[in-house]
Design an enzyme around this catalytic site. Structure first.
Site, PDB file in Angstrom:
ATOM      1  N   GLY A 186      56.605  40.621  48.632  1.00 47.56           N
ATOM      2  CA  GLY A 186      57.358  39.711  47.871  1.00 47.56           C
ATOM      3  C   GLY A 186      58.006  38.907  49.067  1.00 47.56           C
ATOM      4  N   GLU A 188      57.902  38.984  52.305  1.00 49.81           N
ATOM      5  CA  GLU A 188      57.314  38.314  53.265  1.00 49.81           C
ATOM      6  C   GLU A 188      56.697  37.160  53.253  1.00 49.81           C
ATOM      7  OE1 GLU A 188      56.389  42.485  56.160  1.00 49.81           O
ATOM      8  OE2 GLU A 188      54.845  41.110  55.699  1.00 49.81           O
ATOM      9  N   MET A 313      51.852  54.443  52.152  1.00 52.14           N
ATOM     10  CA  MET A 313      50.970  53.164  52.018  1.00 52.14           C
ATOM     11  C   MET A 313      51.382  52.346  53.312  1.00 52.14           C
ATOM     12  SD  MET A 313      50.202  52.482  48.124  1.00 52.14           S
ATOM     13  CE  MET A 313      48.867  53.395  47.217  1.00 52.14           C
ATOM     14  N   HIS A 440      68.880  46.595  80.420  1.00 51.10           N
ATOM     15  CA  HIS A 440      69.652  45.653  80.027  1.00 51.10           C
ATOM     16  C   HIS A 440      69.492  44.493  80.542  1.00 51.10           C
ATOM     17  CE1 HIS A 440      73.740  44.055  79.612  1.00 51.10           C
ATOM     18  NE2 HIS A 440      74.069  43.537  80.721  1.00 51.10           N
TER      19      HIS A 440
HETATM   20  P1  NAI Z   1      56.446  47.188  46.756  1.00 50.39           P
HETATM   21  O1  NAI Z   1      56.336  48.724  46.185  1.00 50.39           O
HETATM   22  O2  NAI Z   1      57.202  47.126  48.364  1.00 50.39           O
HETATM   23  O3  NAI Z   1      57.583  46.446  45.811  1.00 50.39           O
HETATM   24  C1  NAI Z   1      57.266  46.007  44.389  1.00 50.39           C
HETATM   25  C2  NAI Z   1      58.434  45.746  43.751  1.00 50.39           C
HETATM   26  O4  NAI Z   1      57.977  45.185  42.423  1.00 50.39           O
HETATM   27  C3  NAI Z   1      59.381  46.693  43.585  1.00 50.39           C
HETATM   28  O5  NAI Z   1      60.748  46.456  44.082  1.00 50.39           O
HETATM   29  C4  NAI Z   1      59.515  46.880  42.125  1.00 50.39           C
HETATM   30  O6  NAI Z   1      60.648  47.138  41.489  1.00 50.39           O
HETATM   31  C5  NAI Z   1      59.167  45.308  41.556  1.00 50.39           C
HETATM   32  N1  NAI Z   1      58.504  45.344  40.185  1.00 50.39           N
HETATM   33  C6  NAI Z   1      57.504  46.229  39.620  1.00 50.39           C
HETATM   34  N2  NAI Z   1      57.217  45.828  38.373  1.00 50.39           N
HETATM   35  C7  NAI Z   1      57.917  44.608  38.155  1.00 50.39           C
HETATM   36  C8  NAI Z   1      58.219  43.781  37.075  1.00 50.39           C
HETATM   37  N3  NAI Z   1      57.185  43.775  36.067  1.00 50.39           N
HETATM   38  N4  NAI Z   1      58.858  42.782  37.258  1.00 50.39           N
HETATM   39  C9  NAI Z   1      59.634  42.502  38.093  1.00 50.39           C
HETATM   40  N5  NAI Z   1      59.430  43.407  39.309  1.00 50.39           N
HETATM   41  C10 NAI Z   1      58.755  44.346  39.073  1.00 50.39           C
HETATM   42  O7  NAI Z   1      55.210  46.451  46.540  1.00 50.39           O
HETATM   43  P2  NAI Z   1      54.625  45.226  47.304  1.00 50.39           P
HETATM   44  O8  NAI Z   1      55.487  44.295  48.032  1.00 50.39           O
HETATM   45  O9  NAI Z   1      53.453  45.073  46.575  1.00 50.39           O
HETATM   46  O10 NAI Z   1      53.616  45.988  48.627  1.00 50.39           O
HETATM   47  C11 NAI Z   1      52.515  46.909  48.228  1.00 50.39           C
HETATM   48  C12 NAI Z   1      52.581  47.658  49.447  1.00 50.39           C
HETATM   49  O11 NAI Z   1      51.909  47.175  50.800  1.00 50.39           O
HETATM   50  C13 NAI Z   1      53.714  48.713  49.832  1.00 50.39           C
HETATM   51  O12 NAI Z   1      53.321  49.919  49.699  1.00 50.39           O
HETATM   52  C14 NAI Z   1      53.980  48.090  51.167  1.00 50.39           C
HETATM   53  O13 NAI Z   1      54.648  49.389  52.094  1.00 50.39           O
HETATM   54  C15 NAI Z   1      52.719  47.589  51.795  1.00 50.39           C
HETATM   55  N6  NAI Z   1      53.197  46.647  52.815  1.00 50.39           N
HETATM   56  C16 NAI Z   1      53.726  46.903  53.722  1.00 50.39           C
HETATM   57  C17 NAI Z   1      54.055  45.809  54.847  1.00 50.39           C
HETATM   58  C18 NAI Z   1      54.892  46.178  55.961  1.00 50.39           C
HETATM   59  O14 NAI Z   1      54.886  47.329  56.274  1.00 50.39           O
HETATM   60  N7  NAI Z   1      55.534  45.111  56.384  1.00 50.39           N
HETATM   61  C19 NAI Z   1      53.814  44.261  54.504  1.00 50.39           C
HETATM   62  C20 NAI Z   1      53.143  44.369  53.055  1.00 50.39           C
HETATM   63  C21 NAI Z   1      53.007  45.152  52.376  1.00 50.39           C
END
Ligand code: NAI
Length: 454
Positions: A186, A188, A313, A440
């Site tokens: 979300g 990013e 993940m 540095h």
């Molecule tokens: P996330 O688990 O990071 O975030 C999901 C968010 O949605 C949480 O904050 C949660 O409270 C919220 N949420 C859940 N249900 C909701 C609702 N009904 N209404 C409003 N908010 C709600 O999951 P995300 O962003 O989908 O990422 C998935 C996976 O991909 C993660 O495991 C992440 O680590 C990985 N990922 C990693 C990246 C990186 O390392 N840079 C980049 C993109 C993804």
């Protein structure tokens, strides 16, 4: 033929395992139903980085005056950004394919289903063919979570709602983009589409963004994006979607926000449906395949790595799990450790974290000292960032003087954080780090500086 190893899934976990196993001389068969590289390479880590880099260049150009650079009418050409992203992805997918060839891995571009096990090994079906392998590695990744929110699935089917897959190929910038979930994906995507000119609203269930990130760091990120014009609705749980509106519950009742397009990013679920795990009795907990520290499942000669075991993940976790798995198969002693896995959010400013946060340390009752420094302790940071509010926060065990956590927001955090992970992994003490020579001027020097503030 009976393969030494059959791998299901060609993402970072699967393809790296195939490469290592091939290098070790095992005969390997890899199934991939979409494209080699999996979600990370095709619709996740890499394409989003291509987009975010374009956004960063545009953001800096817009601030040109501050740095004595004359720039006018800066804007993102979204079609060109997507075009470049596709080229980047194509090149890297080809690179993975070449690595498979080089290491003698047989790749089958088809969906694999486990059929059972007999004296020869595991039987796996793809199309009309049956393949047999002595060992099985499941690396089938994850899929976007789609909870039963009324209107969500219908919206997805009509193209109004997108996941990480569709949003990276959207040809037009929506005027109003609503993002459900203020987690990594979300944030990013909020970052890119905010730079590209959308009116972005993030609706997040918790009272803060960036989930498990150290709270002080996530609040700095929040302030940065609020300043840039992203609208956050916190403590707001999405409960319903209609054609052009997203409804959410708050303590003040149900509210709504209009949206031309919606991104759903509320976490991911392990991808095990339809794999045929039950045919051989692999144990799973709510879809997550249960593994031990050597990546073994409850069934002998069946392993699982990456998002499918749901432990951490992240692509880089999958890489290391893949190596642990292959070492286990080869009889080399190795085990997976999860306490020093860095994580990065590629926003601008970027966030890098590893180890315990202030909140998790408190919860576990750890006796830690916390040192916090503004990144302006670094000459390079000051030279490069006018008005930057970057911070580093380090948690040190009071008794043993070892590093327990490092959290950073600001330029290069994504590249600096692996050094911090190394310090945690190798149990370096404050005194050890004081003896390290840091280049540095760099932003990373703040770690060294912080060691004298403890
Ligand atoms: P996330 O688990 O990071 O975030 C999901 C968010 O949605 C949480 O904050 C949660 O409270 C919220 N949420 C859940 N249900 C909701 C609702 N009904 N209404 C409003 N908010 C709600 O999951 P995300 O962003 O989908 O990422 C998935 C996976 O991909 C993660 O495991 C992440 O680590 C990985 N990922 C990693 C990246 C990186 O390392 N840079 C980049 C993109 C993804």
């Amino acid at each position: 033929m009976v393969y030494d190893l059959i791998i299901i899934g060609g993402g970072p976990g699967g393809y790296l395992a195939a490469e290592r196993a091939g290098q070790a001389g095992l005969s390997v068969l890899l199934f991939e139903k979409h494209a080699l590289g999996g979600v990370c390479l095709n619709e996740g880590c890499i394409p989003s980085k291509a987009l975010l880099n374009s956004a960063k260049i545009a953001d800096y150009a817009k601030l040109g005056k501050r740095y004595g650079v004359i720039t006018e009418n800066v804007s993102l050409d979204h079609a060109a950004v997507i075009d470049r992203k596709n080229k980047v992805v194509r090149g890297l997918v080809m690179g993975v394919s070449m690595k498979m060839k080089k290491n003698g891995v047989t790749v089958v571009n088809d969906k694999a289903v486990i059929e059972g096990r007999d004296a020869e090994g595991f039987r796996v079906r793809a199309g009309d063919s049956i393949y047999t392998g002595q060992r099985l590695l499941i690396a089938s990744g994850s899929v976007p979570a789609m909870p039963p929110i009324p209107g969500l699935v219908e919206g997805y089917e009509s193209g109004y709602v997108m996941t990480n897959r569709e949003i990276l190929d959207m040809t037009q910038i929506p005027e109003k983009l609503v993002i459900i979930g203020g987690g990594v994906i979300g944030l990013e995507m909020a970052s890119y589409f905010n730079s590209a000119g959308s009116k972005v609203t993030v609706v997040e269930m918790l009272d803060h963004i960036a989930g498990p990130t150290d709270r002080e760091i996530s609040s700095i990120l929040y302030k940065n994006y609020k300043r840039k014009g992203v609208d956050f609705r916190l403590s707001a749980k999405v409960t319903r979607l209609s054609d052009n509106e997203v409804f959410y519950e708050t303590t003040e009742g149900v509210q709504s926000v209009q949206a031309d397009k919606v991104l759903v990013s509320i976490g991911r679920s392990p991808n095990t449906r339809g794999l045929g795990l039950e045919a051989i009795g692999v144990e799973a907990d709510r879809g997550r395949i249960i593994t031990d520290e050597t990546m073994k499942t409850n069934i002998s000669e069946v392993y699982a790595v990456g998002d499918v075991n749901g432990v951490s993940m992240l692509a880089h976790t999958a890489y290391r799990e893949a190596e642990v798995c292959i070492n286990t198969i080869l009889g080399k002693k190795d085990r997976m450790r999860y306490h020093a896995i860095p994580s990065v959010i590629y926003t601008n400013p970027e966030v890098g974290s590893v180890g315990e946060t202030e909140e998790s340390a408190k919860e576990k009752g750890l006796d830690v000292k916390i040192v916090k420094l503004p990144l302006s302790y670094s000459g390079r940071y000051v030279a490069e960032n006018s008005g930057g509010d970057g911070v580093i926060k380090i948690l040190v065990d009071r008794k043993y003087q070892t590093i327990q956590g490092v959290h950073m927001i600001g330029s290069y955090a994504s590249e600096i954080i692996y050094g911090a992970a190394m310090m945690i992994e190798t149990e370096m003490r404050v005194e050890d780090i004081r003896q390290i020579v840091f280049p540095h001027p760099t932003v990373g020097e703040v770690i060294r500086e912080a060691m004298w503030e403890i």
